[in-house]
Design a protein around this motif. Structure first.
Motif, PDB file in Angstrom:
ATOM      1  N   ASP A 163       1.329  -0.317  -6.833  1.00 46.51           N
ATOM      2  CA  ASP A 163       0.792  -0.833  -5.548  1.00 46.51           C
ATOM      3  C   ASP A 163       1.528  -2.172  -4.917  1.00 46.51           C
ATOM      4  O   ASP A 163       1.203  -2.648  -4.307  1.00 46.51           O
ATOM      5  N   ALA A 164       2.672  -2.167  -5.627  1.00 49.56           N
ATOM      6  CA  ALA A 164       3.617  -3.413  -5.416  1.00 49.56           C
ATOM      7  C   ALA A 164       3.198  -4.587  -5.727  1.00 49.56           C
ATOM      8  O   ALA A 164       3.820  -5.866  -5.225  1.00 49.56           O
ATOM      9  N   HIS A 165       2.303  -4.872  -6.848  1.00 48.26           N
ATOM     10  CA  HIS A 165       2.022  -6.208  -7.417  1.00 48.26           C
ATOM     11  C   HIS A 165       3.290  -6.776  -8.070  1.00 48.26           C
ATOM     12  O   HIS A 165       3.743  -5.811  -8.722  1.00 48.26           O
ATOM     13  N   VAL A 166       3.375  -7.919  -7.996  1.00 52.81           N
ATOM     14  CA  VAL A 166       4.163  -8.786  -9.034  1.00 52.81           C
ATOM     15  C   VAL A 166       3.542  -9.662  -9.699  1.00 52.81           C
ATOM     16  O   VAL A 166       2.331 -10.193  -9.124  1.00 52.81           O
ATOM     17  N   SER A 215      10.965   1.062 -12.796  1.00 54.42           N
ATOM     18  CA  SER A 215      11.324   2.319 -13.174  1.00 54.42           C
ATOM     19  C   SER A 215      10.214   3.249 -12.615  1.00 54.42           C
ATOM     20  O   SER A 215       9.074   2.898 -13.251  1.00 54.42           O
ATOM     21  N   GLY A 216      10.845   4.628 -12.829  1.00 54.84           N
ATOM     22  CA  GLY A 216       9.517   5.672 -12.557  1.00 54.84           C
ATOM     23  C   GLY A 216       9.404   5.945 -11.144  1.00 54.84           C
ATOM     24  O   GLY A 216       9.289   5.282 -10.058  1.00 54.84           O
ATOM     25  N   SER A 217       9.111   7.293 -10.719  1.00 58.48           N
ATOM     26  CA  SER A 217       8.910   7.784  -9.471  1.00 58.48           C
ATOM     27  C   SER A 217       7.350   7.382  -9.049  1.00 58.48           C
ATOM     28  O   SER A 217       7.407   7.062  -7.616  1.00 58.48           O
ATOM     29  N   ASP A 218       6.547   6.806  -9.728  1.00 59.87           N
ATOM     30  CA  ASP A 218       5.178   6.232  -9.019  1.00 59.87           C
ATOM     31  C   ASP A 218       5.514   4.940  -8.736  1.00 59.87           C
ATOM     32  O   ASP A 218       4.542   4.567  -7.838  1.00 59.87           O
ATOM     33  N   LYS A 219       6.687   4.291  -8.815  1.00 60.70           N
ATOM     34  CA  LYS A 219       6.894   3.061  -8.212  1.00 60.70           C
ATOM     35  C   LYS A 219       7.871   3.113  -6.864  1.00 60.70           C
ATOM     36  O   LYS A 219       8.337   2.293  -6.412  1.00 60.70           O
ATOM     37  N   ALA A 220       8.152   4.452  -6.572  1.00 55.32           N
ATOM     38  CA  ALA A 220       9.309   4.546  -5.527  1.00 55.32           C
ATOM     39  C   ALA A 220       8.632   3.826  -4.063  1.00 55.32           C
ATOM     40  O   ALA A 220       9.248   3.465  -3.378  1.00 55.32           O
ATOM     41  N   GLY A 221       7.151   4.415  -4.137  1.00 49.74           N
ATOM     42  CA  GLY A 221       7.141   3.966  -2.691  1.00 49.74           C
ATOM     43  C   GLY A 221       6.813   2.445  -2.659  1.00 49.74           C
ATOM     44  O   GLY A 221       7.239   1.894  -1.432  1.00 49.74           O
ATOM     45  N   ALA A 222       6.556   1.686  -3.509  1.00 50.75           N
ATOM     46  CA  ALA A 222       6.448   0.116  -3.686  1.00 50.75           C
ATOM     47  C   ALA A 222       7.805  -0.144  -3.319  1.00 50.75           C
ATOM     48  O   ALA A 222       7.932  -1.228  -2.857  1.00 50.75           O
ATOM     49  N   VAL A 223       8.708   0.453  -4.022  1.00 50.59           N
ATOM     50  CA  VAL A 223      10.225  -0.154  -3.919  1.00 50.59           C
ATOM     51  C   VAL A 223      10.582  -0.003  -2.441  1.00 50.59           C
ATOM     52  O   VAL A 223      11.190  -0.966  -1.876  1.00 50.59           O
ATOM     53  N   GLY A 224      10.036   1.264  -2.046  1.00 52.50           N
ATOM     54  CA  GLY A 224      10.614   1.345  -0.580  1.00 52.50           C
ATOM     55  C   GLY A 224      10.050   0.541   0.415  1.00 52.50           C
ATOM     56  O   GLY A 224      10.792  -0.008   1.285  1.00 52.50           O
ATOM     57  N   PRO A 236       3.047  -7.461  -2.075  1.00 56.78           N
ATOM     58  CA  PRO A 236       3.683  -8.563  -2.813  1.00 56.78           C
ATOM     59  C   PRO A 236       5.206  -8.559  -3.504  1.00 56.78           C
ATOM     60  O   PRO A 236       5.687  -9.676  -3.265  1.00 56.78           O
ATOM     61  N   ALA A 237       5.610  -7.680  -3.809  1.00 52.52           N
ATOM     62  CA  ALA A 237       7.037  -7.643  -4.228  1.00 52.52           C
ATOM     63  C   ALA A 237       7.860  -7.908  -3.193  1.00 52.52           C
ATOM     64  O   ALA A 237       8.991  -8.389  -3.304  1.00 52.52           O
ATOM     65  N   ALA A 238       7.482  -7.453  -1.808  1.00 52.32           N
ATOM     66  CA  ALA A 238       8.565  -7.891  -0.832  1.00 52.32           C
ATOM     67  C   ALA A 238       8.663  -9.449  -0.406  1.00 52.32           C
ATOM     68  O   ALA A 238       9.614  -9.940  -0.010  1.00 52.32           O
ATOM     69  N   GLY A 239       7.619 -10.105  -1.000  1.00 52.39           N
ATOM     70  CA  GLY A 239       7.641 -11.755  -0.869  1.00 52.39           C
ATOM     71  C   GLY A 239       8.496 -12.427  -2.069  1.00 52.39           C
ATOM     72  O   GLY A 239       8.726 -13.404  -1.842  1.00 52.39           O
ATOM     73  N   ALA A 240       8.873 -11.697  -3.220  1.00 53.17           N
ATOM     74  CA  ALA A 240       9.273 -12.348  -4.275  1.00 53.17           C
ATOM     75  C   ALA A 240      11.088 -12.555  -4.003  1.00 53.17           C
ATOM     76  O   ALA A 240      11.656 -11.543  -3.893  1.00 53.17           O
ATOM     77  N   ARG A 241      11.397 -13.741  -3.903  1.00 56.40           N
ATOM     78  CA  ARG A 241      13.046 -13.927  -3.494  1.00 56.40           C
ATOM     79  C   ARG A 241      13.519 -15.160  -4.305  1.00 56.40           C
ATOM     80  O   ARG A 241      12.520 -16.295  -4.469  1.00 56.40           O
ATOM     81  N   GLY A 242      14.672 -15.104  -4.686  1.00 56.51           N
ATOM     82  CA  GLY A 242      15.214 -16.150  -5.598  1.00 56.51           C
ATOM     83  C   GLY A 242      16.096 -17.024  -4.500  1.00 56.51           C
ATOM     84  O   GLY A 242      16.423 -16.393  -3.406  1.00 56.51           O
TER      85      GLY A 242
END
Length: 270
Positions: A163-166, A215-224, A236-242
């Motif tokens: 679900d793209a949570h971090v 890792s994993g195809s179930d995360k591909a949508g979240a990564v994209g 949320p993953a979109a907002g994580a930046r160093g």
């Protein structure tokens, strides 16, 4: 100013874990050569645990002075202290119990044994972070602290959910919307257990380097979605930046829906 994401693609989950381990060892050696101490923020999940095990198994891990590494966590399940589902328990079993880490420098979130609820545990962790930041400033007046409430985080590790949570910051929920705090209690996580404690996105984004391992195809949508520029509240993953580096370390399965421009620019590992 945060760093734009860079992508490194690996052929399998095993090679991904090995790559994260090798990078972590190298980065900690570099930081210690500059400052003597180093700080890493750990996460949970299968890839994170596999990477920590790969660190323990690597002959190169002896190059790090582990007694001079501070360990924090990005989030934790609010359970009993020795519950095997706690991220800290898994990290101890995979790495921390085997490398001569200084127990004083292992900073775990509080558990159900110590606190009445997740909010109290989150408040305690915020106090621990603030105290560590004060100690850091007293030890080195020139210490680089992007936020006075937090010690310097050299590397902050994150996983990403389908679900793209971090950490324990879930789409649309209160945690990802929290402002003005370094930690947050989560009472309604959509995956068990519902009670959790987490760094806020503000705290995560003070890290010098943020590494997201997926890792994993179930995360591909979240990564994209995250790398296509979605909003942090929804993804949320979109907002994580160093501040210096934002690194996505992913396997081929998780890379299936990467934006084309990132596939072209990404580093493909052997």
């Amino acid at each position: 100013m945060s760093a734009e994401p860079k992508v490194s693609i690996h052929p399998s989950q095993a090679s991904l874990a090995a790559a994260v381990a090798a990078r972590l060892i190298t980065r900690l050696v570099d930081v210690q050569s500059e400052r003597g101490t180093a700080t890493v923020v750990l996460t949970g999940g299968s890839i994170a645990t596999a990477a920590l095990q790969a660190v323990a198994d690597s002959p190169a891990h002896t190059a790090v002075d582990w007694a001079m590494v501070h360990f924090w966590w990005g989030d934790e399940r609010f359970l009993r202290a020795e519950d095997p589902d706690r991220n800290a328990v898994q990290a101890r079993a995979a790495l921390l119990d085997h490398i001569g880490a200084d127990p004083v420098k292992i900073h775990e979130f509080g558990s159900k044994d110590e606190f009445p609820d997740e909010d109290a545990a989150a408040a305690d962790y915020a106090e621990q972070l603030a105290a560590a930041a004060r100690d850091e400033r007293e030890a080195d007046a020139d210490a680089v602290q992007p936020d006075a409430r937090l010690p310097r985080f050299d590397v902050l590790l994150l996983g990403v959910g389908p679900d793209a949570h971090v950490a324990s910051l879930f789409p649309e929920l209160a945690g990802i919307r929290t402002k003005g705090a370094t930690t947050v209690g989560v009472a309604d996580a959509p995956k068990p257990p519902p009670q959790r404690v987490s760094l806020t996105l503000e705290a995560i984004n003070t890290a010098q380097e943020v590494w997201l391992s997926v890792s994993g195809s179930d995360k591909a949508g979240a990564v994209g979605l995250a790398l296509a520029g979605a909003g942090a509240v929804q993804v949320p993953a979109a907002g994580a930046r160093g501040l210096r580096k934002t690194l996505w370390l992913i396997d081929q399965d998780a890379a299936q829906k990467l934006p084309g421009r990132l596939i072209d620019q990404g580093e493909t590992a052997d």
